[in-house]
Design a protein around this motif. Structure first.
Motif, PDB file in Angstrom:
ATOM      1  N   SER A  68       0.819  -1.220   0.000  1.00  0.00           N
ATOM      2  CA  SER A  68       0.000   0.000   0.000  1.00  0.00           C
ATOM      3  C   SER A  68       0.852   1.270   0.000  1.00  0.00           C
ATOM      4  N   TYR A  69       2.137   1.164   0.321  1.00  0.00           N
ATOM      5  CA  TYR A  69       3.050   2.310   0.256  1.00  0.00           C
ATOM      6  C   TYR A  69       3.607   2.499  -1.159  1.00  0.00           C
ATOM      7  N   GLY A  70       3.386   1.506  -2.020  1.00  0.00           N
ATOM      8  CA  GLY A  70       3.881   1.566  -3.390  1.00  0.00           C
ATOM      9  C   GLY A  70       4.792   0.409  -3.756  1.00  0.00           C
ATOM     10  N   GLY A  71       5.075  -0.465  -2.792  1.00  0.00           N
ATOM     11  CA  GLY A  71       5.905  -1.632  -3.065  1.00  0.00           C
ATOM     12  C   GLY A  71       7.359  -1.279  -3.331  1.00  0.00           C
ATOM     13  N   PRO A  72       8.141  -2.296  -3.675  1.00  0.00           N
ATOM     14  CA  PRO A  72       9.578  -2.078  -3.877  1.00  0.00           C
ATOM     15  C   PRO A  72       9.899  -1.143  -5.043  1.00  0.00           C
ATOM     16  N   GLU A  74       8.217   1.537  -6.104  1.00  0.00           N
ATOM     17  CA  GLU A  74       8.059   2.932  -5.699  1.00  0.00           C
ATOM     18  C   GLU A  74       9.109   3.333  -4.660  1.00  0.00           C
ATOM     19  N   LEU A  75       9.489   2.405  -3.803  1.00  0.00           N
ATOM     20  CA  LEU A  75      10.547   2.697  -2.840  1.00  0.00           C
ATOM     21  C   LEU A  75      11.844   3.016  -3.571  1.00  0.00           C
ATOM     22  N   SER A  78      11.527   6.447  -5.330  1.00  0.00           N
ATOM     23  CA  SER A  78      11.642   7.574  -4.406  1.00  0.00           C
ATOM     24  C   SER A  78      13.069   7.701  -3.888  1.00  0.00           C
ATOM     25  N   ARG A  79      13.748   6.582  -3.713  1.00  0.00           N
ATOM     26  CA  ARG A  79      15.157   6.604  -3.306  1.00  0.00           C
ATOM     27  C   ARG A  79      15.990   7.280  -4.394  1.00  0.00           C
ATOM     28  N   SER A  80      15.773   6.909  -5.647  1.00  0.00           N
ATOM     29  CA  SER A  80      16.512   7.510  -6.763  1.00  0.00           C
ATOM     30  C   SER A  80      16.234   9.003  -6.858  1.00  0.00           C
ATOM     31  N   GLU A  81      14.974   9.383  -6.671  1.00  0.00           N
ATOM     32  CA  GLU A  81      14.605  10.806  -6.719  1.00  0.00           C
ATOM     33  C   GLU A  81      15.265  11.570  -5.583  1.00  0.00           C
ATOM     34  N   THR A  82      15.349  10.950  -4.426  1.00  0.00           N
ATOM     35  CA  THR A  82      15.992  11.580  -3.274  1.00  0.00           C
ATOM     36  C   THR A  82      17.475  11.812  -3.561  1.00  0.00           C
ATOM     37  N   ILE A  83      18.136  10.822  -4.157  1.00  0.00           N
ATOM     38  CA  ILE A  83      19.547  10.962  -4.504  1.00  0.00           C
ATOM     39  C   ILE A  83      19.719  12.072  -5.533  1.00  0.00           C
ATOM     40  N   GLY A  92      19.736   1.574   6.310  1.00  0.00           N
ATOM     41  CA  GLY A  92      19.490   1.267   7.706  1.00  0.00           C
ATOM     42  C   GLY A  92      18.845  -0.106   7.799  1.00  0.00           C
ATOM     43  N   GLY A  93      19.034  -0.791   8.898  1.00  0.00           N
ATOM     44  CA  GLY A  93      18.469  -2.121   9.055  1.00  0.00           C
ATOM     45  C   GLY A  93      16.961  -2.144   9.090  1.00  0.00           C
ATOM     46  N   ASP A  94      16.338  -1.026   9.436  1.00  0.00           N
ATOM     47  CA  ASP A  94      14.892  -0.981   9.547  1.00  0.00           C
ATOM     48  C   ASP A  94      14.267  -0.097   8.472  1.00  0.00           C
ATOM     49  N   GLY A  95      14.984   0.208   7.426  1.00  0.00           N
ATOM     50  CA  GLY A  95      14.491   1.084   6.374  1.00  0.00           C
ATOM     51  C   GLY A  95      15.675   1.702   5.674  1.00  0.00           C
TER      52      GLY A  95
END
Length: 106
Positions: A68-72, A74-75, A78-83, A92-95
């Motif tokens: 529901s967050y967008g799956g892997p 979208e993660l 969003s990671r690429s966009e953040t970079i 991080g071990g929890d995210g």
């Protein structure tokens, strides 16, 4: 970045925006960095769980990203966009954690 300059914003993907998705976080990155002064973002756990909202600590599916967050996909997007917006990323071990650049890292 020196530890005394680190300002961490712990972000819960499901409640940060009305949409509750990774993609919906992206438009707010500049605000967090420029207006709030955040130097690092730490996503709260994003592991798969039953339903659409949860704290993510139940450990049922610790290696699957919440659908529901967008799956892997979208993660990663969003990671690429953040970079691309010049935030440094550390895992991080929890995210994941994103750290805004200082003058020295630009």
């Amino acid at each position: 970045m020196p530890l005394d300059e680190l300002i961490i914003y712990e972000l819960h993907t499901g409640t940060f925006t009305g949409a509750g998705t990774f993609e919906a976080i992206i438009p707010h990155l500049a605000y967090l960095k420029d207006e709030v002064g955040v130097t690092a973002i730490e996503l709260m756990p994003v592991a798969q769980f039953p339903g659409s909202r949860n704290w993510g600590y139940d450990g049922v599916h610790p290696f699957a990203v919440q659908a529901s967050y967008g799956g892997p996909e979208e993660l990663m997007m969003s990671r690429s966009e953040t970079i691309s917006r010049a935030w440094n990323i550390t895992a991080g071990g929890d995210g994941w954690r994103a750290t805004a650049p200082t003058r020295e890292t630009r």
